[in-house]
Scaffold this motif. Structure first.
Motif, PDB file in Angstrom:
ATOM      1  N   LYS A  11     107.998  42.696   0.370  1.00  0.00           N
ATOM      2  CA  LYS A  11     108.356  41.882  -0.802  1.00  0.00           C
ATOM      3  C   LYS A  11     107.331  42.057  -1.920  1.00  0.00           C
ATOM      4  CE  LYS A  11     112.231  40.017   0.380  1.00  0.00           C
ATOM      5  NZ  LYS A  11     113.435  40.500  -0.318  1.00  0.00           N
ATOM      6  N   THR A  12     106.060  42.182  -1.554  1.00  0.00           N
ATOM      7  CA  THR A  12     105.037  42.399  -2.563  1.00  0.00           C
ATOM      8  C   THR A  12     105.290  43.718  -3.294  1.00  0.00           C
ATOM      9  OG1 THR A  12     103.466  41.224  -1.175  1.00  0.00           O
ATOM     10  CG2 THR A  12     102.535  42.510  -2.973  1.00  0.00           C
ATOM     11  N   ALA A  13     105.613  44.759  -2.508  1.00  0.00           N
ATOM     12  CA  ALA A  13     105.868  46.076  -3.118  1.00  0.00           C
ATOM     13  C   ALA A  13     107.094  46.019  -4.027  1.00  0.00           C
ATOM     14  CB  ALA A  13     106.049  47.133  -2.031  1.00  0.00           C
ATOM     15  N   ALA A  14     108.156  45.370  -3.527  1.00  0.00           N
ATOM     16  CA  ALA A  14     109.384  45.286  -4.323  1.00  0.00           C
ATOM     17  C   ALA A  14     109.147  44.461  -5.589  1.00  0.00           C
ATOM     18  CB  ALA A  14     110.510  44.663  -3.501  1.00  0.00           C
ATOM     19  N   MET A  15     108.383  43.390  -5.430  1.00  0.00           N
ATOM     20  CA  MET A  15     108.073  42.507  -6.554  1.00  0.00           C
ATOM     21  C   MET A  15     107.257  43.243  -7.604  1.00  0.00           C
ATOM     22  SD  MET A  15     108.907  39.468  -7.015  1.00  0.00           S
ATOM     23  CE  MET A  15     108.459  37.906  -7.688  1.00  0.00           C
ATOM     24  N   GLU A  16     106.306  44.037  -7.136  1.00  0.00           N
ATOM     25  CA  GLU A  16     105.442  44.797  -8.033  1.00  0.00           C
ATOM     26  C   GLU A  16     106.281  45.804  -8.823  1.00  0.00           C
ATOM     27  OE1 GLU A  16     102.559  44.376  -9.049  1.00  0.00           O
ATOM     28  OE2 GLU A  16     102.217  46.291 -10.064  1.00  0.00           O
ATOM     29  N   ALA A  17     107.207  46.477  -8.108  1.00  0.00           N
ATOM     30  CA  ALA A  17     108.075  47.437  -8.787  1.00  0.00           C
ATOM     31  C   ALA A  17     108.930  46.723  -9.833  1.00  0.00           C
ATOM     32  CB  ALA A  17     108.956  48.167  -7.770  1.00  0.00           C
ATOM     33  N   SER A  18     109.445  45.549  -9.489  1.00  0.00           N
ATOM     34  CA  SER A  18     110.246  44.783 -10.443  1.00  0.00           C
ATOM     35  C   SER A  18     109.412  44.327 -11.629  1.00  0.00           C
ATOM     36  CB  SER A  18     110.838  43.543  -9.765  1.00  0.00           C
ATOM     37  OG  SER A  18     111.849  43.921  -8.898  1.00  0.00           O
ATOM     38  N   ARG A  19     108.186  43.915 -11.330  1.00  0.00           N
ATOM     39  CA  ARG A  19     107.318  43.433 -12.392  1.00  0.00           C
ATOM     40  C   ARG A  19     107.038  44.549 -13.405  1.00  0.00           C
ATOM     41  NH1 ARG A  19     102.317  42.858 -13.997  1.00  0.00           N
ATOM     42  NH2 ARG A  19     101.700  44.531 -12.629  1.00  0.00           N
ATOM     43  N   ARG A  20     106.784  45.754 -12.852  1.00  0.00           N
ATOM     44  CA  ARG A  20     106.519  46.890 -13.753  1.00  0.00           C
ATOM     45  C   ARG A  20     107.746  47.217 -14.578  1.00  0.00           C
ATOM     46  NH1 ARG A  20     102.933  49.501  -9.678  1.00  0.00           N
ATOM     47  NH2 ARG A  20     104.831  50.324  -8.771  1.00  0.00           N
ATOM     48  N   LEU A  21     108.922  47.148 -13.912  1.00  0.00           N
ATOM     49  CA  LEU A  21     110.167  47.418 -14.628  1.00  0.00           C
ATOM     50  C   LEU A  21     110.339  46.399 -15.755  1.00  0.00           C
ATOM     51  CD1 LEU A  21     112.995  48.670 -15.053  1.00  0.00           C
ATOM     52  CD2 LEU A  21     113.831  47.162 -13.260  1.00  0.00           C
ATOM     53  N   ASN A  22     110.117  45.134 -15.443  1.00  0.00           N
ATOM     54  CA  ASN A  22     110.251  44.082 -16.453  1.00  0.00           C
ATOM     55  C   ASN A  22     109.322  44.314 -17.628  1.00  0.00           C
ATOM     56  OD1 ASN A  22     112.258  42.622 -15.272  1.00  0.00           O
ATOM     57  ND2 ASN A  22     110.863  41.353 -14.079  1.00  0.00           N
ATOM     58  N   LEU A  23     108.119  44.745 -17.321  1.00  0.00           N
ATOM     59  CA  LEU A  23     107.134  45.004 -18.364  1.00  0.00           C
ATOM     60  C   LEU A  23     107.622  46.116 -19.291  1.00  0.00           C
ATOM     61  CD1 LEU A  23     104.502  43.412 -18.458  1.00  0.00           C
ATOM     62  CD2 LEU A  23     103.330  45.429 -17.590  1.00  0.00           C
ATOM     63  N   ARG A  24     108.143  47.190 -18.658  1.00  0.00           N
ATOM     64  CA  ARG A  24     108.650  48.300 -19.475  1.00  0.00           C
ATOM     65  C   ARG A  24     109.834  47.851 -20.326  1.00  0.00           C
ATOM     66  NH1 ARG A  24     107.162  51.395 -15.003  1.00  0.00           N
ATOM     67  NH2 ARG A  24     109.186  51.159 -14.013  1.00  0.00           N
ATOM     68  N   LEU A  25     110.742  47.075 -19.701  1.00  0.00           N
ATOM     69  CA  LEU A  25     111.910  46.606 -20.446  1.00  0.00           C
ATOM     70  C   LEU A  25     111.485  45.672 -21.580  1.00  0.00           C
ATOM     71  CD1 LEU A  25     114.495  45.923 -17.595  1.00  0.00           C
ATOM     72  CD2 LEU A  25     114.326  47.893 -19.113  1.00  0.00           C
ATOM     73  N   GLN A  26     110.488  44.841 -21.299  1.00  0.00           N
ATOM     74  CA  GLN A  26     109.994  43.901 -22.305  1.00  0.00           C
ATOM     75  C   GLN A  26     109.419  44.668 -23.495  1.00  0.00           C
ATOM     76  OE1 GLN A  26     110.213  40.738 -22.605  1.00  0.00           O
ATOM     77  NE2 GLN A  26     108.801  40.388 -24.304  1.00  0.00           N
ATOM     78  N   ASN A  27     108.624  45.703 -23.197  1.00  0.00           N
ATOM     79  CA  ASN A  27     108.052  46.517 -24.278  1.00  0.00           C
ATOM     80  C   ASN A  27     109.142  47.191 -25.090  1.00  0.00           C
ATOM     81  OD1 ASN A  27     105.471  45.835 -23.631  1.00  0.00           O
ATOM     82  ND2 ASN A  27     105.092  47.641 -22.371  1.00  0.00           N
ATOM     83  N   ALA A  28     110.149  47.726 -24.371  1.00  0.00           N
ATOM     84  CA  ALA A  28     111.255  48.392 -25.062  1.00  0.00           C
ATOM     85  C   ALA A  28     111.984  47.392 -25.947  1.00  0.00           C
ATOM     86  CB  ALA A  28     112.211  49.015 -24.045  1.00  0.00           C
ATOM     87  N   LYS A  29     112.118  46.167 -25.446  1.00  0.00           N
ATOM     88  CA  LYS A  29     112.826  45.132 -26.195  1.00  0.00           C
ATOM     89  C   LYS A  29     112.044  44.772 -27.463  1.00  0.00           C
ATOM     90  CE  LYS A  29     114.443  40.402 -25.693  1.00  0.00           C
ATOM     91  NZ  LYS A  29     113.481  39.320 -25.573  1.00  0.00           N
ATOM     92  N   VAL A  30     110.732  44.617 -27.306  1.00  0.00           N
ATOM     93  CA  VAL A  30     109.897  44.272 -28.463  1.00  0.00           C
ATOM     94  C   VAL A  30     109.997  45.362 -29.530  1.00  0.00           C
ATOM     95  CG1 VAL A  30     107.501  43.993 -29.236  1.00  0.00           C
ATOM     96  CG2 VAL A  30     108.304  42.792 -27.201  1.00  0.00           C
ATOM     97  N   THR A  31     109.924  46.625 -29.065  1.00  0.00           N
ATOM     98  CA  THR A  31     110.025  47.745 -30.000  1.00  0.00           C
ATOM     99  C   THR A  31     111.384  47.751 -30.698  1.00  0.00           C
ATOM    100  OG1 THR A  31     108.665  48.962 -28.455  1.00  0.00           O
ATOM    101  CG2 THR A  31     109.659  50.234 -30.209  1.00  0.00           C
TER     102      THR A  31
END
Lengths: 173, 342
Positions: free
Chosen positions: B137-157
């Motif tokens: 779950k930690t690994a899956a959560m970390e992968a999701s967190r990174r994905l969210n971060l990338r999506l968030q950056n893309a959204k801001v841009t």
């Protein structure tokens, strides 16, 4: 990128946690094979090796190591691999695997892959995992047909070398 | 039925046997690992462990009363590992107690602190599965967190792009609308200034679009320089700009800003050695706090003031007044040409 282009795609960006259409995977694999001028089966085996040996995927190696205390124990745990994967990520569906023991140290692994050649990925994974456990094992593809692919596994020496360190609780949060 | 200590070690590697005087008479193999410095067997149970719940226990008789209920314990020595357990009399004599322990929620600390392995847990114990799940779950959560971060950056841009005029880097009409709505909803006092370039079409027609683009970029820079950080400067059309200036106290300030802009825009811009001459007409409307005007009305008022500036011979700055609208409406009725504000 050139592989993505060879596969007729506009982008080479994929997200591990997102779902893509099934037919994309074989297209990309063929694209890579074409660009690298190597058979697709080799590409798939390399992919398996990469998934468990690259430092970025250390969590994947560790999760596999949870399957068993030694290589044979680990091999038996492959039957549960799809269920274990689903426990971690509910929409991660791995192909069904089934281990058969023929004699002491003699096994075959039956795959029912949704993507042709999946058994090569498994082979790449198993080679690394055998090293990880310090086990000397011979693996080869032993045929495919009727949507089934199989590998033959011969454990030559269970404790051939010092395996890689695995401590419970070493990684997680 | 007799159960041997060896069988107990296999079934419950984390069990303890406690004798009649409260001494530990036997410890399972995993529990032994929890105290390496001193053998656990032979010590008084209450010297090694504290029981916190259901209540504090001080004596052997306390212990005897704590059977068949869930116990929360702690090791007395650091790292003061938390454990849970259940105790029950062993055999018919009622003198001996058996206590089975587990790490419960502190499983991760337990395996780390005492370097435990698969072999330290009973085959039926879910501890290993628990550790597997934590890691998975930690690994899956970390992968999701990174994905969210990338999506968030893309959204801001993407949002930034959606609110920016690409040629000038100013805000666009959408950003201006948002800024305006925000001030209206706060009942704030602010001013809206419409700026329309004069003679810009001539620059475009004679020197081409590249010259026109350069002029627009210069205009944008001037307007940003003449306004404050908190003001919104938007390009809302080809050569139309809207400035939103919150918290302006008096007309004089606005007049000064407007005149400065006109003055500076009249300085020639050189494009490949050719001087580009433009000017600007401005219409301004002020909104006082709690005046509650709609965005549409405000923009229409500013348009009207701008129209008056154009009409009066360009390079002017006009403030909107209700009189202006009355004059305009009678004028419209009189000549009946259906003229629209610029």
């Amino acid at each position: 990128m050139s592989a993505a282009r060879a596969a007729g795609l506009e982008t080479a960006d994929f997200e591990a946690m997102l779902t893509y259409e099934d037919e994309l995977t074989p297209r990309i694999l063929d694209g890579i094979a074409q660009v690298l001028e190597r058979p697709r089966s080799e590409i798939m085996e390399d992919l398996g090796t990469y998934l468990v040996s690259h430092p970025d995927f250390e969590p994947a190696r560790r999760l596999l190591r949870f399957g068993g205390v030694d290589f044979e124990d680990f091999l038996h745990s492959l039957d549960d691999l799809p269920d274990r994967a689903r426990l971690a990520v509910s929409d991660l569906i791995l192909p069904h695997l089934e281990l058969r023991k023929h004699a002491k140290g003699q096994f075959s692994l039956i795959c029912e892959p949704s993507i042709a050649g999946y058994s090569h990925v498994v082979m790449g994974v198993l080679r690394v995992m055998a090293d990880d456990y310090g086990t000397l094992a011979m693996l080869e593809s032993s045929g495919c047909g009727h949507g089934i692919e199989s590998l033959s596994i011969r454990v030559v020496e269970a404790s051939y070398a010092q395996g890689r360190d695995f401590r419970l609780g070493a990684q997680a949060g | 039925m007799q159960i041997t200590p060896e069988a107990l070690d296999i079934l419950c590697p984390m069990h303890l046997l406690i004798g009649p005087s409260g001494q530990i008479t036997h410890a399972g193999p995993t529990i032994q690992k929890l105290r390496r410095a001193r053998a656990i067997t032979g010590q008084r149970f209450l010297d090694v462990f504290t029981i916190n719940r259901p209540h504090t226990m001080m004596s052997v008789s306390d212990l005897r009363r704590a059977t068949n209920v869930k116990l929360h314990l702690e090791m007395r020595d650091p790292p003061k590992t938390a454990l849970k357990g259940i105790m029950t009399p062993l055999g018919s004599a009622q003198d001996d107690l058996i206590l089975n322990l587990s790490f419960g929620i502190s499983i991760l600390d337990g395996v780390r602190d005492y370097h435990l392995t698969n072999a330290d847990f009973a085959a039926t114990d879910l501890a290993i599965e628990m550790l597997y799940l934590i890691e998975a779950k930690t690994a899956a959560m970390e992968a999701s967190r990174r994905l969210n971060l990338r999506l968030q950056n893309a959204k801001v841009t993407a949002e930034k792009q959606a609110f920016t005029d690409t040629l000038t880097g100013l805000s666009n009409r959408r950003a201006m609308d948002v800024a305006l709505m925000r001030l209206i909803s706060k009942d704030a006092s602010f001013a809206v200034m419409h700026v329309d370039l004069d003679y810009f079409k001539a620059v475009n027609d004679t020197l081409g679009h590249a010259a026109g683009d350069m002029v627009l970029q210069t205009v944008a820079r001037v307007m940003v320089e003449e306004t404050r950080e908190t003001d919104t400067v938007a390009r809302v059309g080809g050569d139309e700009f809207t400035l939103i200036l919150p918290g302006v106290r008096d007309d004089d300030t606005l007049r000064r800003i407007g005149n400065r802009i006109i003055e500076r825009l009249q300085e020639p811009v050189y494009f490949q050695g050719h001087a580009c001459h433009i000017s600007a007409s401005i219409g301004t409307v002020r909104v006082h706090a709690d005046q509650s005007r709609s965005a549409q009305d405000l923009l229409s008022d500013a348009d009207l003031a701008l129209y008056a500036s154009k009409h009066a011979g360009r390079a002017r700055h006009t403030f909107y007044t209700p009189d202006l609208r009355r004059t305009f409406e009678t004028g419209e009725a009189k000549n009946d040409r259906g003229r629209q504000p610029v």
